[in-house]
Every structure is written in C-alpha cells, then in structure tokens.
Design an enzyme around this catalytic site. Structure first.
Site, PDB file in Angstrom:
ATOM      1  N   LYS A  80      60.060  49.413 -24.599  1.00  9.78           N
ATOM      2  CA  LYS A  80      61.209  48.900 -25.888  1.00  9.78           C
ATOM      3  C   LYS A  80      62.346  49.957 -25.555  1.00  9.78           C
ATOM      4  CE  LYS A  80      61.105  48.446 -30.783  1.00  9.78           C
ATOM      5  NZ  LYS A  80      60.252  48.891 -32.218  1.00  9.78           N
ATOM      6  N   SER A 155      60.345  45.085 -35.437  1.00 10.84           N
ATOM      7  CA  SER A 155      61.375  45.153 -34.467  1.00 10.84           C
ATOM      8  C   SER A 155      61.042  44.955 -33.026  1.00 10.84           C
ATOM      9  CB  SER A 155      62.130  46.488 -35.027  1.00 10.84           C
ATOM     10  OG  SER A 155      61.349  47.424 -34.109  1.00 10.84           O
ATOM     11  N   SER A 179      56.468  47.109 -36.773  1.00  7.26           N
ATOM     12  CA  SER A 179      57.121  46.734 -35.520  1.00  7.26           C
ATOM     13  C   SER A 179      56.264  46.413 -34.242  1.00  7.26           C
ATOM     14  CB  SER A 179      58.198  47.384 -35.075  1.00  7.26           C
ATOM     15  OG  SER A 179      59.100  47.215 -36.249  1.00  7.26           O
TER      16      SER A 179
HETATM   17  N1  GLN Z   1      60.179  45.701 -40.340  1.00  5.67           N
HETATM   18  C1  GLN Z   1      60.067  46.943 -40.662  1.00  5.67           C
HETATM   19  C2  GLN Z   1      61.628  47.492 -41.160  1.00  5.67           C
HETATM   20  O1  GLN Z   1      62.197  46.799 -41.035  1.00  5.67           O
HETATM   21  C3  GLN Z   1      59.252  47.926 -39.784  1.00  5.67           C
HETATM   22  C4  GLN Z   1      60.302  48.154 -38.731  1.00  5.67           C
HETATM   23  C5  GLN Z   1      59.531  48.839 -37.550  1.00  5.67           C
HETATM   24  O2  GLN Z   1      57.987  49.109 -37.687  1.00  5.67           O
HETATM   25  N2  GLN Z   1      60.258  49.628 -36.693  1.00  5.67           N
HETATM   26  O3  GLN Z   1      61.847  48.628 -41.261  1.00  5.67           O
END
Ligand code: GLN
Length: 505
Positions: A80, A155, A179
């Site tokens: 990532k 994400s 994410s």
């Molecule tokens: N979807 C969550 C957010 O927008 C989690 C994102 C993540 O785990 N990086 O913060």
C-alpha cells in the site's frame, strides 16, 4: 502449464522451493497480469518491474546456490502506498506527496526485502487512508474486480483489488478503522488487522497514530498468517511496538484448517448486526455461525452497549490525531510546494497555498474537524469525551472476552456500492466502518474471511465478509477460527469464492 498467478502464496512458495518454478517466472507472470488487467482495475499507482525482477533473480540465484531461504522467498507482493519504500515513490494517495521518493524503508518493507519477496509495486488508496471506497485517492478510482462499476472498499482498495484480481498473491494494507478488513469483505479476500503494536508502524505515513496498524491482505487465511509472521514482531524504532514474540499464528492457521473448534466460545455481538445491515449480509453471517457450531464451537450472545458510540468517538479521535500528523506537510519538507500567486512569499503563505492545492476535500474536512476538536475551550467537550468513550469500549471488550474466546460479526454492513453513491454524504461513507472501528479503538486484532455472495440492494451477487475479533496479543485465535471457517465454507462451495469472480481482461 500452471498459471502462477492463480496459486495461493503458500502453494507458490512450495513450487519455488521444489524448483518447479522460479521466482523470475512467478514475478513475470504477475507483471504480465498487471499489464493485462490493471488498465481496468487500477489497483497500482506505481509498478516496479525492474526492482521486482532483480529481487526475483537474486532469490533464484541464492536458491540455486543452496542457501537457506525464508519460506516466502521469491513470492511477489504489493505494498500500500502509505508505507514508505526507499527509492520508490510513496504518495499515500495524495497530490501533496507527488514526486516524493523516500530515503528509507519502513521496518516491514525491510523485512520483506530481507526475506526476498519481490515488491511488484505500490497500491492505490484513499488519500492518507481517509475513506471507505478509494474514491478519495488523488489518482483516480480503483475498480472492484467483481464489478468494475463498483468500489473495492477503502482505504486499502488497491491492495484488496490487486489480490482479488490475481495481480499479486500477497499485499500489505493498513487499518485505522477498517481499511484492511472492509476492502477484504467487499472483494472476497482475507484481511487482518493485527493487535495494535504487533507490526511496526515505523515508516507508515501516519494518519492516527494510536489507531493505525499494518497487516496482511491475501486470498487464504494461511497466507495471511505466513505474511503476518514475516512482518510482525518487536521493533525498537516504534515506541508502541509490543516487546514480546508473536503468538504461534501459522501453527494456529494450520490447526484451524483441520476444522475442530471443540470447546471454543464464539460471542455474537448484539450491537454489530440488525439495523443498517443488508439482509443478504446477515443471512450469510448466520449460515456461517451454523458452520462454526458444526465444527464444535459454542455460540453465545454478548452485549457491548458502548459500541453504539464507537463511530462518534472515532471521528473525533482520528481527525484530532490526523490534524496533528498532517501538520508536517508544509511545502518545505516533502513533495509539493506551491507559492502564492501574488503577494509576499512568506513561510505561512507558502504553507497555505501548498496545503490548499495539495490536500483533497476529505483531508481538509478532517484537518478542520480535528483542529476544532482540539482547540482550547472545546478539547474537554469533544476530544476528552471521546477518550472516555474509548475507555468504555475497551471495558465492553474486556467483559465480552470474559464470556467468549472470540467475537464475531459481519465485517461490513453492505456489499460493494457503486461509484459516487456515498461520495457526497460523508456520514453514509463513515457508516461502512461501524463493525470494524471498535477493534481499532481498543487495539484488539481482527480478521475478515470471505463469507459468500449476497444480493445487493440493486440485485447484484457480491462478496461479504465474516469478521472475527480476539483479545489483544491473541492473534492466533483469529487464524484458528478463520481457517476453520474458510475450510468449512470452501468445502460447502466446492472451490474458493474468488473462483466465481468474473474473468477480466
Ligand atoms: N474508513 C475509515 C476512515 O475513513 C477507516 C480508514 C482506515 O482504516 N484507514 O477513516
């Protein structure tokens, strides 16, 4: 000839060890697959052909010389883009880091390189890991391999889509609120958020330091265990890293696959089902509970009343930490620098122009929210209250884990939605993480296992995920239960879930 892109990482590693395929062949096969389908999927922001092939050739030569190698040596991997890689661009999905080449490797990348896994490239993500759909990437959407018109989760949509589309057998994700697990659920892949402190955060571009955790994204539970074992363990460069060895996670995955869960207490969390969850998602979840019962587990119901406030607490704590972490992007130190169009070029004005141009809307929204929540006069009311809720959530977990060895829920409340469906409604987007966020607030580990297809609200058959949570430092339980469920499900389907995904390219 075997299609080397279709194998699990464990199986590919066996072929490499037996000399039935070379790492150069395996790496080439994946680079060819990327060339064939990534125009449609857009899982990658950067593909490192040369570096990957050089690593592969080196591993092949060392193997030929009889050197003792890591079990995953020669198996390619995707990383990532929020994880820094020396000499390779690392943008975290943001324009503000465009063109920045890190001068060092994250600890987990050092371990991957030392073990001889060719790094295929860097995967797409919501900017600074803020989002649930990868639509907040500054570099365009990643498409779900199950339906190219839909989101791959976020994400870490790029890592999940790369693994689901056979563009990598292994990938690294990061999970601040879901994410790794939510993209796993909506793409039919396995994703693990280890115990907080179980994998070093050194070299992760931080969003919310008390919540961020890197972990594996794979197609099988055993592959996640193998990768977790490689990247995990104590790191003196991360002050929150756990100074203890990892639990026996690979052994747990192998034992779980035998399918006997006798004596295990599985807690179904009352608050993580019901309203807001699609009927098909709940149906698959309950079917899997039956499979766990058949494997010998005892199902108990547990109540975690404070989970109701987890999302609210998360959206104060996370932006507060993010607003502070992102202060370093000032136009002086990294990446983009924009000077004001007119007037004096002062540090403050360069900073304002750079951040105005370099950050996307979601990042700006969270920086504003975080600075507000931390400001004098509001700190106690917002940030302070959220921290108190965090303690209550931890207590709910303690009580639940006294009654059950693992807790379970659907990973995400819905199947993959269409692009644009939730983009103008941040709250609807945030609600995707109701089931995953409590684990981050408490630091406990979680896995999402592919849990079959459900019919979405608009009639498509799409993947769902089964989430398993364990007490901190008991990550081995995720693998035992996850592997047992995976083997029960796969024998009921007759093949892995991804065998049913549409052909791409
Ligand atoms: N979807 C969550 C957010 O927008 C989690 C994102 C993540 O785990 N990086 O913060």
């Amino acid at each position: 000839m075997t299609d080397l892109t279709r194998l699990s990482a464990a199986r590919l590693a066996e072929l490499l060890a037996a000399g039935e395929a070379s790492s150069v062949e395996a790496t080439r096969a994946h680079l060819d697959r990327i060339a064939a389908v990534d125009g449609d999927v857009h899982a990658y922001l950067h593909v490192s052909d040369e570096v990957a092939l050089a690593t592969a050739a080196d591993v092949d030569a060392r193997r030929a010389a009889g050197e003792e190698l890591h079990p995953l040596a020669g198996v390619p991997i995707a990383v990532k883009d929020v994880v820094v890689t020396k000499g390779t661009p690392s943008t975290a999905g943001s324009k503000i880091l465009e063109g920045w080449i890190p001068p060092y490797d994250a600890t987990l990348v050092e371990k991957i390189r030392a073990a001889g896994l060719p790094i295929l490239g860097k995967t797409n993500m919501d900017e600074f890991a803020m989002g649930s759909s990868t639509e907040h990437s500054a570099y365009g959407n990643t498409h779900n391999p199950w339906d190219l018109e839909r989101i791959p989760g976020g994400s870490g949509g790029g890592s999940a889509a790369a693994v689901a589309a056979f563009e990598a057998p292994l990938a690294i994700g990061t999970d601040t609120g879901g994410s790794i697990r939510q993209p796993g659920a909506v793409t039919g892949t396995v994703g693990v958020k280890p115990t907080y402190g179980g994998v070093s955060r050194y070299g992760l571009i931080a969003m919310a330091s008390s919540l961020d955790q890197a972990g594996p994204v794979t197609r099988t539970v055993l592959d996640s265990a193998l990768l977790h074992e490689l990247i995990g363990g104590h790191d003196p460069r991360d002050s929150t890293s756990i100074p203890e060895p990892l639990p026996p996670i690979v052994a747990a995955a192998r034992e779980g696959a035998l399918g006997d869960l006798s004596g295990l207490r599985v807690g179904v969390v009352t608050q993580l089902q019901g309203e807001g969850y699609q009927a098909g998602v709940l149906a698959r979840f309950h079917e899997s509970l039956e499979l766990l019962t058949k494997a010998g587990a005892e199902i108990v119901e547990v109540s975690c009343p404070s989970f109701e406030y987890a999302l609210a607490a998360y959206y104060l704590i996370m932006p507060s930490e993010a607003s502070s972490n992102l202060a370093k992007f000032d136009g002086m130190r990294f990446g983009l620098r924009v000077e004001p169009e007119e007037g004096p070029v002062t540090a403050e004005r360069v900073m304002a122009a750079t951040r105005g141009a370099g950050f996307g809307d979601e990042v700006k929204r969270r920086v504003i929210l975080g600075t507000y929540a931390l400001s004098a006069g509001y700190y106690d009311a917002y940030y302070g209250s959220a921290q108190k809720v965090r303690t209550l959530i931890q207590r709910d977990f303690d009580a639940a884990f006294a009654a059950a060895d693992v807790l379970v829920s659907p990973t995400a409340p819905t199947t993959a939605f269409r692009f644009g469906e939730k983009l103008d409604d941040p709250l609807a987007m945030y609600l995707n993480d109701v089931a995953t966020i409590p684990a981050n607030l408490a630091g406990v580990p979680g896995i999402s296992v592919p849990n079959g297809l459900a019919t979405s609200d608009d009639g498509a058959a799409l993947p769902t995920g089964f989430q398993i949570l364990a007490p901190a430092k008991a990550d081995d339980r995720l693998y035992r239960v996850g592997a047992a469920l995976e083997s029960a499900l796969e024998s009921s389907w007759g093949a892995p879930l991804l065998a049913r995904a549409p052909e791409l390219g």
